[in-house]
Design a protein around this motif. Structure first.
Motif, PDB file in Angstrom:
ATOM      1  N   VAL A 198      -5.285   2.504 -12.855  1.00 38.75           N
ATOM      2  CA  VAL A 198      -6.151   2.946 -11.763  1.00 38.75           C
ATOM      3  C   VAL A 198      -6.238   1.870 -10.690  1.00 38.75           C
ATOM      4  CG1 VAL A 198      -8.536   3.526 -11.123  1.00 38.75           C
ATOM      5  CG2 VAL A 198      -7.504   4.539 -13.161  1.00 38.75           C
ATOM      6  N   ARG A 199      -6.381   0.587 -11.102  1.00 35.07           N
ATOM      7  CA  ARG A 199      -6.470  -0.501 -10.122  1.00 35.07           C
ATOM      8  C   ARG A 199      -5.186  -0.592  -9.304  1.00 35.07           C
ATOM      9  NH1 ARG A 199      -9.045  -3.122 -14.531  1.00 35.07           N
ATOM     10  NH2 ARG A 199      -7.099  -4.207 -15.078  1.00 35.07           N
ATOM     11  N   ARG A 200      -4.044  -0.448  -9.958  1.00 29.74           N
ATOM     12  CA  ARG A 200      -2.765  -0.502  -9.230  1.00 29.74           C
ATOM     13  C   ARG A 200      -2.647   0.667  -8.255  1.00 29.74           C
ATOM     14  NH1 ARG A 200      -0.139  -1.839 -14.307  1.00 29.74           N
ATOM     15  NH2 ARG A 200       0.623   0.313 -14.374  1.00 29.74           N
TER      16      ARG A 200
ATOM     17  N   ARG B 269      -4.534   1.807  -0.703  1.00 25.99           N
ATOM     18  CA  ARG B 269      -4.920   0.897   0.377  1.00 25.99           C
ATOM     19  C   ARG B 269      -3.724   0.547   1.250  1.00 25.99           C
ATOM     20  NH1 ARG B 269      -8.450  -2.835  -3.769  1.00 25.99           N
ATOM     21  NH2 ARG B 269     -10.443  -1.678  -3.618  1.00 25.99           N
ATOM     22  N   GLU B 270      -2.565   0.365   0.635  1.00 25.88           N
ATOM     23  CA  GLU B 270      -1.353   0.057   1.401  1.00 25.88           C
ATOM     24  C   GLU B 270      -0.967   1.215   2.314  1.00 25.88           C
ATOM     25  OE1 GLU B 270       1.561  -0.875  -1.513  1.00 25.88           O
ATOM     26  OE2 GLU B 270       0.676  -2.817  -2.079  1.00 25.88           O
TER      27      GLU B 270
ATOM     28  N   VAL C 103      -6.321   7.098  11.129  1.00 30.56           N
ATOM     29  CA  VAL C 103      -6.195   8.307  10.327  1.00 30.56           C
ATOM     30  C   VAL C 103      -5.033   8.152   9.349  1.00 30.56           C
ATOM     31  CG1 VAL C 103      -5.854  10.799  10.351  1.00 30.56           C
ATOM     32  CG2 VAL C 103      -7.104   9.691  12.215  1.00 30.56           C
ATOM     33  N   PRO C 104      -5.297   8.066   8.050  1.00 26.98           N
ATOM     34  CA  PRO C 104      -4.205   7.992   7.066  1.00 26.98           C
ATOM     35  C   PRO C 104      -3.690   9.389   6.764  1.00 26.98           C
ATOM     36  CG  PRO C 104      -6.302   7.919   5.952  1.00 26.98           C
ATOM     37  CD  PRO C 104      -6.613   8.024   7.417  1.00 26.98           C
ATOM     38  N   PRO C 105      -2.633   9.506   5.979  1.00 24.99           N
ATOM     39  CA  PRO C 105      -2.193  10.845   5.551  1.00 24.99           C
ATOM     40  C   PRO C 105      -3.333  11.554   4.824  1.00 24.99           C
ATOM     41  CG  PRO C 105      -0.553   9.180   4.984  1.00 24.99           C
ATOM     42  CD  PRO C 105      -1.782   8.440   5.445  1.00 24.99           C
TER      43      PRO C 105
END
Length: 329
Positions: free
Chosen positions: A42-44, A50-51, A74-76
């Motif tokens: 989950v952390r990965r 975030r990237e 605006v991200p995907p």
């Protein structure tokens, strides 16, 4: 119950994003359980989101967890099937709102439609939204709509110039008006502002395309309910010339020598009743008796008046006017 016990990274990321959009805070352990993976995975996956531009924040607390915040860009975006259909329908309607966003809405609609699965594309293409094809004339500047909407949300008195219909452009300018704006609504392809006029102490409706807001706004005002509590009903009543209810002030009942199938498409909100033998009972209304008589005369057939007497008087006056216009009598 896990969403998937074994899945690819990309589909798992979509599942994680969908969960983060569904509620404000997610404990890390619960996310891992729902996705069927470890806390480390989950952390990965959060780092991967975030990237991609998603502002996922870590939430401190006994359980720890994550929260999807609003970002600076605006991200995907991810939509489920029902959301995708709703978005497509909304964009089709936006093309004809007269809000100055028609071209952008059309481009967004083409983008969304292009990536829809074929089954969803067929579904939205089958939806007939005839009203969306009608573009308002004239259109409203988007900046004006944003200003009006912001004043409504802030509960601030609005000052504006208003172009009255038929008034010459070189006429002496009038003092700016002021109103306490309560609702910004669209009706039949036109935008209207409904608000309380503190000078007249009454409700007023203004066409947004005739308004030029002034700055700054006036003082804040307490919220006030429109008569009847429903702005759509109130606006409809205003267009019918009624002061309080969504009903025509003048209503009449007639029998037309036409089949109901020929009357219904032009009856508006009237009540159509098939009587047989090519005859139809029509109960309908208008803002005046003269207007009601004229609207009934457009059916171009024999008319038997049932009620009320005021409509008979209006027909008589209408016939006298027609005779004078034709040079008869």
């Amino acid at each position: 119950m896990p969403i998937a016990s074994s899945t690819t990274t990309s589909s798992r990321l979509l599942a994680l994003l969908s969960l983060l959009q569904a509620r404000r805070d997610w404990p890390g352990g619960l996310l891992a359980e729902r996705l069927g993976v470890s806390d480390r995975t989950v952390r990965r996956d959060v780092d991967r989101l975030r990237e991609l531009g998603y502002p996922v924040q870590a939430v401190k607390g006994p359980d720890g967890g994550y929260r999807l915040e609003a970002g600076s860009q605006v991200p995907p975006l991810l939509f489920d099937e029902e959301q995708a259909v709703a978005l497509t329908v909304a964009l089709r309607i936006a093309v004809g709102t007269g809000a100055g966003i028609e071209e952008a809405a059309a481009r967004a609609l083409a983008t969304v439609r292009q990536v829809l699965p074929s089954r969803l594309r067929q579904r939205v293409d089958a939806l007939a939204i005839g009203a969306a094809g009608r573009v308002a004339d004239p259109q409203v500047d988007t900046g004006v709509l944003l200003t009006l909407s912001a004043a409504v949300r802030a509960g601030e008195e609005l000052r504006f110039d208003y172009r009255s219909p038929g008034r010459p452009e070189d006429a002496e300018p009038r003092p700016p008006r002021r109103v306490q704006p309560h609702h910004l609504v669209v009706r039949s392809g036109r935008w209207y502002l409904v608000g309380w006029d503190p000078d007249r102490e009454d409700w007023r409706t203004y066409r947004a395309d005739r308004m030029t807001p002034r700055t700054p706004n006036g003082p804040r005002f307490p919220p006030r309910a429109v008569p009847g509590g429903d702005v759509a009903v109130f606006l409809s009543a205003q267009f019918k010339g009624s002061a309080s209810t969504d009903a025509w002030p003048c209503r009449g009942e007639v029998i037309l020598d036409l089949p109901a199938a020929d009357v219904a498409p032009f009856a508006g909100d009237g009540i159509v009743e098939e009587l047989g033998a090519g005859r139809t009972r029509l109960t309908t209304g208008s803002w005046s008796w003269a207007a009601l008589a004229a609207s009934l005369a457009r059916f171009d057939t024999e008319i038997e008046l049932i009620s009320p007497p005021q409509l008979r008087v209006a027909f008589a006056e209408l016939s006298r006017r027609a005779a004078r216009t034709a040079g008869i009598g």
